[in-house]
Scaffold this active site. Structure first.
Site, short mmCIF file in Angstrom:
data_model
loop_
_atom_site.label_atom_id
_atom_site.label_comp_id
_atom_site.label_asym_id
_atom_site.label_seq_id
_atom_site.Cartn_x
_atom_site.Cartn_y
_atom_site.Cartn_z
N HIS A 244 -54.53 11.51 -21.48
CA HIS A 244 -55.20 10.51 -21.19
C HIS A 244 -54.98 9.74 -23.32
O HIS A 244 -55.69 8.85 -24.09
CB HIS A 244 -56.72 10.04 -21.16
CG HIS A 244 -56.92 8.86 -20.55
ND1 HIS A 244 -57.77 8.33 -19.94
CD2 HIS A 244 -56.68 7.54 -20.80
CE1 HIS A 244 -58.49 7.52 -19.39
NE2 HIS A 244 -57.22 6.69 -20.14
N GLU B 38 -62.06 14.63 -15.45
CA GLU B 38 -61.63 14.40 -16.86
C GLU B 38 -62.79 14.00 -17.74
O GLU B 38 -63.33 14.03 -18.77
CB GLU B 38 -60.46 13.43 -17.73
CG GLU B 38 -60.60 11.98 -16.97
CD GLU B 38 -59.58 11.34 -17.80
OE1 GLU B 38 -59.53 10.77 -18.87
OE2 GLU B 38 -58.73 10.82 -16.68
N ARG C 285 -55.69 5.62 -13.31
CA ARG C 285 -56.59 6.89 -13.73
C ARG C 285 -57.38 7.57 -12.99
O ARG C 285 -56.49 7.68 -11.78
CB ARG C 285 -58.25 6.24 -13.69
CG ARG C 285 -59.05 4.14 -13.95
CD ARG C 285 -59.57 4.96 -15.27
NE ARG C 285 -59.70 4.47 -16.60
CZ ARG C 285 -59.19 3.94 -17.92
NH1 ARG C 285 -58.00 4.27 -17.68
NH2 ARG C 285 -59.27 3.04 -18.56
#
Length: 320
Positions: free
Chosen positions: A289, A262, A233
């Site tokens: 991602h 993000e 993450r």
């Protein structure tokens, strides 16, 4: 019953729900304002990791929504405590995409070790064919340090061992015996892991405990020329500190599948624009991602989510 899908997920979910008589609408990546207008008309929200589901959105959802189904492992984008207060059940899919994320991790390790992305750019954009410029390293014989040893970290360890890497791991919630069963050596501190590893890969959720856990102190403890991967993450790695480590040479490479910013406040639509002070830094590569973005992972998550929704709402399949 009505369900709203706001991201690209497996068709297994929509088709399966319709077989149970659920009315399914799909609105891909609506803005926060659009989502707040839509939610009062639905019983179920199905999403991935965008936008951030804060108190304002949850207050809107609570008028009717009883479950938010997250087609991903992480739930750090949702105010879980407030959702629980409102009686909204959060269903996620931990571990199902572990192989997809693990394979991307290995891919990034290979790309950084062998300069494949730089070589590709130079050949295609500059038409330069210099086979002596990019002399890299093999994974074989090197040490991989894993930050987090859950399902994804365990799978990365298994794949790395196939390359004859020695694997270490730091995870205060997994004991040494469990790691030893998988041929992995437990490190008691992050400092020990950093000092002993040639490659370091993060596989931990983003929490108050893990935010910024790879930062200036950890970079100072690493060997010169370490390669760092983050397929966990954004926020687990301090990006400003990573840039400094790349510039100094402490890091030979840093490849990430996630960024701190993000989760944009207004939601990320297709082809969203993001900025990072890492962009353009030598040795840095990034992907948008895509760790869990394989057809196999999508369908596995879809089946899990469908099963959980059917059980929660007590749905009965329509007679054919």
């Amino acid at each position: 019953m009505r369900a709203l899908i706001i991201d690209r997920v497996s068709e297994v979910i929509a088709s399966g729900l319709r077989e149970f008589g659920v009315e399914v609408d799909i609105k891909i990546l609506p803005s926060v304002d659009e989502l707040k207008e839509l939610l009062p008309d639905y019983d179920l929200l199905i999403m991935r990791v965008d936008p951030k589901i804060d108190r304002e959105i949850l207050d809107t959802a609570a008028k009717r929504v009883k479950m938010i189904a997250v087609c991903a492992a992480g739930t750090n984008h949702i105010d879980l405590e407030y959702a629980a207060q409102l009686g909204i059940r959060i269903l996620n899919a931990p571990g199902i995409n572990c192989n997809a994320v693990a394979e991307l991790t290995i891919s990034k390790m290979l790309d950084l070790s062998r300069f494949t992305m730089e070589g590709n750019r130079e050949v295609q954009e500059e038409r330069i064919w210099n086979k002596y410029k990019y002399t890299g390293h093999e994974l074989k014989g090197h040490v991989l340090g894993l930050v987090g040893f859950g399902k994804i970290g365990s799978r990365v360890a298994h794949l790395a061992q196939a390359f004859d890497m020695r694997v270490l791991a730091y995870d205060p919630y997994v004991d040494a015996a469990a790691m030893e069963e998988k041929g992995v050596t437990k490190m008691e501190t992050m400092g020990e892991l950093c000092a002993a590893s040639d490659y370091i890969s993060a596989h931990t959720p983003l929490t108050g405990e893990t935010r910024g856990m790879i930062a200036t102190k950890e970079f100072e403890q690493m060997r010169d020329g370490t390669i760092l991967i983050n397929c966990a993450r954004g926020g687990v790695v301090d990006e400003s500190a990573a840039k400094a480590a790349l510039t100094s040479g402490r890091l030979a490479g840093f490849s990430t599948d996630v960024l701190e910013n993000e989760l944009a406040g207004k939601g990320l639509g297709d082809n969203a624009k993001l900025e990072s002070n890492l962009f353009g830094t030598k040795g840095f590569t990034v992907s948008p991602h895509i760790g869990g973005s394989t057809h196999e992972a999508y369908d596995g998550i879809g089946e899990h989510i469908l099963s959980g929704v059917v059980e929660f709402y007590g749905l009965a399949q329509k007679a054919k």
